[in-house]
Write an enzyme that holds these catalytic residues in place. Structure first.
Site, short mmCIF file in Angstrom:
data_model
loop_
_atom_site.label_atom_id
_atom_site.label_comp_id
_atom_site.label_asym_id
_atom_site.label_seq_id
_atom_site.Cartn_x
_atom_site.Cartn_y
_atom_site.Cartn_z
N CYS A 1 0.83 -1.16 -0.08
CA CYS A 1 -0.21 0.01 0.01
C CYS A 1 0.81 1.04 0.05
CB CYS A 1 -0.90 -0.03 1.13
SG CYS A 1 -1.37 1.57 1.92
N CYS B 1 0.66 3.71 2.91
CA CYS B 1 1.20 3.00 4.13
C CYS B 1 2.63 3.02 4.25
CB CYS B 1 0.70 1.40 4.18
SG CYS B 1 -0.93 1.13 4.32
#
Length: 301
Positions: A222, A225
């Site tokens: 991600c 992230c």
């Protein structure tokens, strides 16, 4: 005499081994000669892979270093399109001094653009019935607007969707008729280890430590992230001993993700010194706001 023969034989053997090693490292071991893939016998080398990867920004570049196959597959598609363009006798339009700007495409991308223009120059047709069906299906999301008000927007969406399908089908046809070989062993060797995340045991220890805790529920795959990782490292460094900063991979620890009802990533959850959830935030959060929230829930100054 026999000893001399053995001695010279050993020297010759050592020279052969040294020569073979030198040949490997200077020739076969050279990244410009190491093939990661062959597309219709045309190589994609480690050097080419690294050059293309260097054009990306982090964290995407680092993510592809960890999982290089998707990026290599993209390079293979590009190679197939270039081969098809050359097969059809296409050439990129010559540049004039007026065309040389920082935004102009490289020759290879211009050639691919010419192929796409030739293959998909005419936009796909969209019927009124298709527009009406789309409107009927998503009417609740149109915020009270009439069909006539949103028809041009819907028509454009449908047309773009059809164009994507046409391009994807074209690429699949090129792939099915091509000879593609990927050097899986070499691909594994150039991959780097992804960043470590915390375990469920680390999580339990942290929330039972009597200190405030911030936990990033996310994943290595991600992008937002990964954008959080350097921020969290700074928080951990600046407030060492006063708080715990953890990263939990939601794919490795799905039970924890379900327990804390994680729906989107990254989700940051703040726990107070008693181990109770005090606050949560979905998305990227800057260092100052994280520090302020930790102080708010009891982090010692």
């Amino acid at each position: 005499m026999k000893r001399k023969t053995i001695f010279f034989g050993a020297i010759i053997a050592a020279a052969v081994v040294a020569g073979a090693s030198l040949f490997y490292f200077l020739y076969l071991g050279n990244p410009s000669r190491q093939a990661l893939a062959r597309v219709n016998e045309e190589k994609i080398t480690v050097k080419e892979f690294n050059q293309e990867l260097a054009k990306l920004e982090d964290p995407l570049r680092q993510m592809y270093r960890e999982e290089p196959l998707p990026f290599l597959e993209g390079m293979i598609v590009k190679k197939l399109l270039l081969q098809e363009a050359k097969k059809q006798g296409l050439s990129s339009s010559p540049k004039t001094y007026k065309d040389v700007t920082k935004d102009s495409l490289p020759p290879e991308e211009m050639l691919i653009a010419e192929l796409m223009k030739k293959k998909f120059g005419s936009p796909p047709e969209v019927t009124r019935k298709e527009v009406e069906s789309f409107y009927s299906l998503f009417k609740d999301q149109m915020k009270g607007k009439t069909l006539n008000e949103v028809a041009p927007f819907i028509e454009q969406m449908i047309r773009e969707g059809k164009q994507r399908q046409q391009v994807e089908q074209f690429v699949r046809e090129l792939q099915s008729s091509a000879k593609i070989e990927i050097e899986q062993g070499r691909l594994r060797r150039i991959a780097v280890k992804p960043p470590e995340s915390n375990s469920e045991e680390d999580f339990k220890k942290a929330i039972g430590s009597g200190k405030p805790v911030v936990v990033d529920f996310g994943a290595n795959s991600c992008i937002p992230c990964r954008q959080m990782r350097p921020i969290l490292k700074e928080v951990e460094r600046d407030y060492s001993g006063k708080t715990h900063v953890l990263v939990i991979d939601v794919y490795k620890h799905q039970d924890l993700a379900r327990e804390y009802k994680i729906q989107l990533i990254p989700t940051l959850i703040f726990f107070d010194s008693k181990g109770k959830e005090a606050f949560r935030h979905v998305g990227v959060m800057n260092k100052e706001k994280i520090a302020a929230k930790l102080k708010e829930i009891g982090m010692a100054l």
